[in-house]
Design a protein around this motif. Structure first.
Motif, PDB file in Angstrom:
ATOM      1  N   UNK A 119      -9.601  -8.094  18.113  1.00 42.40           N
ATOM      2  CA  UNK A 119     -10.498  -9.204  18.468  1.00 42.40           C
ATOM      3  C   UNK A 119     -11.632  -8.692  19.346  1.00 42.40           C
ATOM      4  N   UNK A 120     -11.291  -7.832  20.302  1.00 44.02           N
ATOM      5  CA  UNK A 120     -12.310  -7.273  21.192  1.00 44.02           C
ATOM      6  C   UNK A 120     -13.338  -6.464  20.407  1.00 44.02           C
ATOM      7  N   UNK A 121     -12.851  -5.638  19.471  1.00 39.08           N
ATOM      8  CA  UNK A 121     -13.768  -4.836  18.651  1.00 39.08           C
ATOM      9  C   UNK A 121     -14.662  -5.746  17.812  1.00 39.08           C
ATOM     10  N   UNK A 122     -14.098  -6.813  17.268  1.00 36.03           N
ATOM     11  CA  UNK A 122     -14.888  -7.757  16.470  1.00 36.03           C
ATOM     12  C   UNK A 122     -15.991  -8.396  17.312  1.00 36.03           C
ATOM     13  N   UNK A 123     -15.647  -8.827  18.518  1.00 39.27           N
ATOM     14  CA  UNK A 123     -16.633  -9.484  19.389  1.00 39.27           C
ATOM     15  C   UNK A 123     -17.757  -8.523  19.753  1.00 39.27           C
ATOM     16  N   UNK A 124     -17.393  -7.320  20.190  1.00 40.40           N
ATOM     17  CA  UNK A 124     -18.434  -6.370  20.610  1.00 40.40           C
ATOM     18  C   UNK A 124     -19.245  -5.882  19.412  1.00 40.40           C
ATOM     19  N   UNK A 125     -18.643  -5.874  18.223  1.00 43.10           N
ATOM     20  CA  UNK A 125     -19.404  -5.509  17.024  1.00 43.10           C
ATOM     21  C   UNK A 125     -20.482  -6.538  16.739  1.00 43.10           C
ATOM     22  N   UNK A 126     -20.104  -7.805  16.821  1.00 39.87           N
ATOM     23  CA  UNK A 126     -21.090  -8.879  16.616  1.00 39.87           C
ATOM     24  C   UNK A 126     -22.214  -8.758  17.634  1.00 39.87           C
ATOM     25  N   UNK A 127     -21.869  -8.503  18.882  1.00 39.34           N
ATOM     26  CA  UNK A 127     -22.893  -8.348  19.918  1.00 39.34           C
ATOM     27  C   UNK A 127     -23.781  -7.141  19.650  1.00 39.34           C
ATOM     28  N   UNK A 128     -23.162  -6.034  19.223  1.00 38.09           N
ATOM     29  CA  UNK A 128     -23.927  -4.814  18.956  1.00 38.09           C
ATOM     30  C   UNK A 128     -24.876  -5.004  17.783  1.00 38.09           C
ATOM     31  N   UNK A 129     -24.410  -5.650  16.732  1.00 34.23           N
ATOM     32  CA  UNK A 129     -25.270  -5.920  15.577  1.00 34.23           C
ATOM     33  C   UNK A 129     -26.414  -6.847  15.987  1.00 34.23           C
ATOM     34  N   UNK A 130     -26.084  -7.869  16.767  1.00 36.98           N
ATOM     35  CA  UNK A 130     -27.093  -8.828  17.229  1.00 36.98           C
ATOM     36  C   UNK A 130     -28.169  -8.123  18.056  1.00 36.98           C
ATOM     37  N   UNK A 131     -27.741  -7.254  18.973  1.00 34.71           N
ATOM     38  CA  UNK A 131     -28.692  -6.570  19.849  1.00 34.71           C
ATOM     39  C   UNK A 131     -29.484  -5.473  19.135  1.00 34.71           C
ATOM     40  N   UNK A 132     -28.971  -4.989  18.002  1.00 35.60           N
ATOM     41  CA  UNK A 132     -29.634  -3.893  17.290  1.00 35.60           C
ATOM     42  C   UNK A 132     -30.812  -4.359  16.453  1.00 35.60           C
ATOM     43  N   UNK A 133     -30.884  -5.655  16.162  1.00 37.17           N
ATOM     44  CA  UNK A 133     -31.969  -6.193  15.331  1.00 37.17           C
ATOM     45  C   UNK A 133     -32.919  -6.987  16.212  1.00 37.17           C
ATOM     46  N   UNK A 134     -34.177  -6.626  16.181  1.00 37.18           N
ATOM     47  CA  UNK A 134     -35.190  -7.260  17.018  1.00 37.18           C
ATOM     48  C   UNK A 134     -35.865  -8.423  16.279  1.00 37.18           C
ATOM     49  N   UNK A 135     -36.381  -9.343  17.046  1.00 37.31           N
ATOM     50  CA  UNK A 135     -37.176 -10.464  16.523  1.00 37.31           C
ATOM     51  C   UNK A 135     -36.463 -11.194  15.381  1.00 37.31           C
ATOM     52  N   UNK A 136     -35.230 -11.594  15.645  1.00 37.70           N
ATOM     53  CA  UNK A 136     -34.407 -12.209  14.608  1.00 37.70           C
ATOM     54  C   UNK A 136     -34.964 -13.552  14.144  1.00 37.70           C
ATOM     55  N   UNK A 137     -35.488 -14.322  15.058  1.00 38.96           N
ATOM     56  CA  UNK A 137     -36.055 -15.630  14.681  1.00 38.96           C
ATOM     57  C   UNK A 137     -37.222 -15.455  13.720  1.00 38.96           C
ATOM     58  N   UNK A 138     -38.061 -14.472  13.993  1.00 39.58           N
ATOM     59  CA  UNK A 138     -39.229 -14.224  13.134  1.00 39.58           C
ATOM     60  C   UNK A 138     -38.795 -13.765  11.740  1.00 39.58           C
ATOM     61  N   UNK A 139     -37.736 -12.977  11.687  1.00 34.37           N
ATOM     62  CA  UNK A 139     -37.234 -12.525  10.382  1.00 34.37           C
ATOM     63  C   UNK A 139     -36.733 -13.709   9.565  1.00 34.37           C
ATOM     64  N   UNK A 140     -36.002 -14.607  10.211  1.00 31.63           N
ATOM     65  CA  UNK A 140     -35.450 -15.759   9.501  1.00 31.63           C
ATOM     66  C   UNK A 140     -36.556 -16.691   9.015  1.00 31.63           C
ATOM     67  N   UNK A 141     -37.628 -16.823   9.798  1.00 27.82           N
ATOM     68  CA  UNK A 141     -38.725 -17.697   9.401  1.00 27.82           C
ATOM     69  C   UNK A 141     -39.495 -17.128   8.214  1.00 27.82           C
ATOM     70  N   UNK A 142     -39.696 -15.820   8.205  1.00 25.29           N
ATOM     71  CA  UNK A 142     -40.497 -15.211   7.135  1.00 25.29           C
ATOM     72  C   UNK A 142     -39.988 -13.785   6.868  1.00 25.29           C
ATOM     73  N   UNK A 143     -38.892 -13.647   6.133  1.00 24.32           N
ATOM     74  CA  UNK A 143     -38.310 -12.310   5.915  1.00 24.32           C
ATOM     75  C   UNK A 143     -39.216 -11.368   5.125  1.00 24.32           C
ATOM     76  N   UNK A 144     -40.159 -11.901   4.360  1.00 21.56           N
ATOM     77  CA  UNK A 144     -41.048 -11.065   3.549  1.00 21.56           C
ATOM     78  C   UNK A 144     -42.454 -11.008   4.145  1.00 21.56           C
TER      79      UNK A 144
END
Length: 487
Positions: free
Chosen positions: A447-472
């Protein structure tokens, strides 16, 4: 075709270094994870490509795409001739084993592999999706690469005014190649090179932990690297710190293999990898001193001959020395005076920075260093693995604390080896538990590895809101977002 051609070309240039890697590793009597061949392929390909570019420019040959590819292809073609036998033998062995060679991954293996794949994929996605950002990339590495692309050669040193021009240009040369191959300032392909090296620190930690203490220690080491806060954010930044760390940990791996095998190939590769680290960042010149100390100690213990020590140091010198000799001849310096040593924070707070900077992972690193020191004293210095781990980390940390502790980013240079040290002690503690307690501990650990993995993936991608609004979104739109964030 113009869009995909440089990406395909880059992939081919990286892959065709594989036979040299397979051949060099096959010379040694030690057989480690196949990952080591992949990592060595990445190291040899990027290192050879940029060194060819450097020497061509010194000789006055214009750096055009095909001018670079011809000598590189010739050298790698020789590798296919020399290492072809190892490849054929590997294919024959795999064919003989057939389906029986496949083993269903265990639950522990899956729990370790999936997070590493997700984090690595997030880092690489971020690298190739966004253009350059952050101060040093925008202010030093990318502009140097653009100027070199315009000149079709390396930058001349401006004498007494030399500063950033004397920085090692391994990474800027990879940027320059991406620009030349693309026909435009393709920052997305350029960012792929250092991101691959940064992500390579994860399997490198796995290999190192595995050869020192077994596969479980390898998995623990790799996971610690991947989930360490700031790793994901810096891995796709285009900075040179984690690429240097990639070569630095590879040098440690081959230095340990040399201790065990006493073989020329491991001696040569330990030196070459340290030379490539110094070709990436001048801080690795300290690493050459650490490697020299290790070779001297191994010789005094009659583990290696003086010839192997000389061969290893020759490997470092042939890669890195020409750049620093050029700096001395043309500008009267070895490295530029860009370290603000007067701002170093030599305090207890900075001495205990690992838990503050890296959280739980940092606490494990600090405890691991202390336990390794205690274990070494308990064994009366009769523990070569502990000596190697401490030699590659503690003096570097001391240099950081004394001179450049104003910037914690520099700890990334040896952070993967600290993770290996921590991974070894974590698995050693886990092994002391009873079988029943190990089973009980597996669920909360998962469970700990799963949680920190989600956090690591989240922190590794920048400007997530902008990507979701216009991925192309367009190249211009991406630059506007990045520049707005920098301001």
């Amino acid at each position: 075709m113009q869009t995909f051609y440089p990406w395909i070309l880059t992939g081919l240039l990286l892959i065709i270094a594989y036979p040299w890697s397979a051949w060099l590793l096959a010379q040694s009597p030690r057989r480690d994870s196949a990952w080591l061949t992949v990592l060595l392929t990445l190291a040899i390909s990027t290192g050879t490509l940029t060194l060819i570019m450097f020497w061509m420019s010194l000789l006055g040959v214009p750096l055009e795409t095909w001018n670079i590819i011809r000598p590189y292809g010739l050298l790698m073609g020789l590798g296919w001739l020399v290492g072809g036998r190892q490849l054929r033998e590997a294919r024959i062995a795999a064919k003989k084993q057939g389906v029986s060679a496949w083993r269903t991954p265990s639950l522990v293996t899956l729990l370790a592999t999936i997070p590493l794949i997700l984090i690595g994929a997030a880092i690489l996605f971020n690298a190739v999706y966004w253009p350059f950002s952050r101060d040093d990339t925008l202010g030093i590495y990318a502009p140097i690469a653009e100027r070199m692309a315009d000149l079709r050669g390396i930058l001349p040193l401006p004498g007494n005014d030399t500063l950033y021009e004397a920085y090692p240009i391994h990474i800027p040369l990879t940027y320059m190649f991406a620009y030349l191959a693309s026909g435009w300032t393709n920052e997305y392909l350029a960012r792929l090179f250092p991101a691959l090296m940064a992500v390579g620190c994860i399997p490198a930690a796995y290999v190192f932990g595995s050869i020192l203490k077994g596969q479980a220690a390898g998995w623990a080491s790799a996971i610690l690297v991947a989930i360490t806060p700031t790793f994901g954010r810096w891995a796709s930044s285009g900075y040179v710190d984690l690429p240097m760390a990639f070569f630095y940990i590879l040098s440690a791996i081959f230095a340990w293999r040399l201790w065990q095998t006493r073989h020329w190939s491991d001696a040569l590769l330990a030196g070459l990898m340290m030379g490539l680290a110094a070709w990436t960042k001048n801080a690795a010149l300290l690493g050459i001193l650490f490697l020299s100390a290790w070779l001297l100690w191994a010789w005094l213990r009659q583990k290696i001959s003086w010839r192997l020590a000389i061969l290893s140091l020759f490997g470092s010198a042939v890669v890195a020395a020409p750049w620093y000799i050029r700096n001395w001849l043309q500008a009267g310096l070895i490295i530029p005076d860009t370290a603000w040593t007067d701002q170093a924070k030599r305090s207890l707070d900075s001495l205990l920075i690992l838990p503050q900077l890296y959280g739980v992972a940092g606490l494990l690193m600090l405890v691991a260093v202390l336990l390794t020191l205690v274990d070494l004293l308990r064994r009366r210095f009769d523990s070569p693995a502990n000596i190697l781990l401490l030699l590659w980390t503690v003096p570097f940390f001391a240099a950081w604390w004394l001179f450049v502790s104003y910037d914690p980013r520099f700890l990334l240079l040896f952070m993967p080896i600290l993770c290996v040290m921590a991974g070894i002690w974590v698995t050693s503690f886990y092994a002391t538990l009873s079988t029943q307690r190990q089973k009980y501990a597996l669920i909360p650990l998962s469970i700990l590895v799963l949680v920190v993995t989600v956090l690591a993936v989240w922190n590794s991608i920048e400007f997530k809101d902008e990507i979701l609004r216009d991925p192309l979104m367009s190249n211009q739109a991406k630059h506007e977002i990045v520049l707005a964030a920098e301001e």
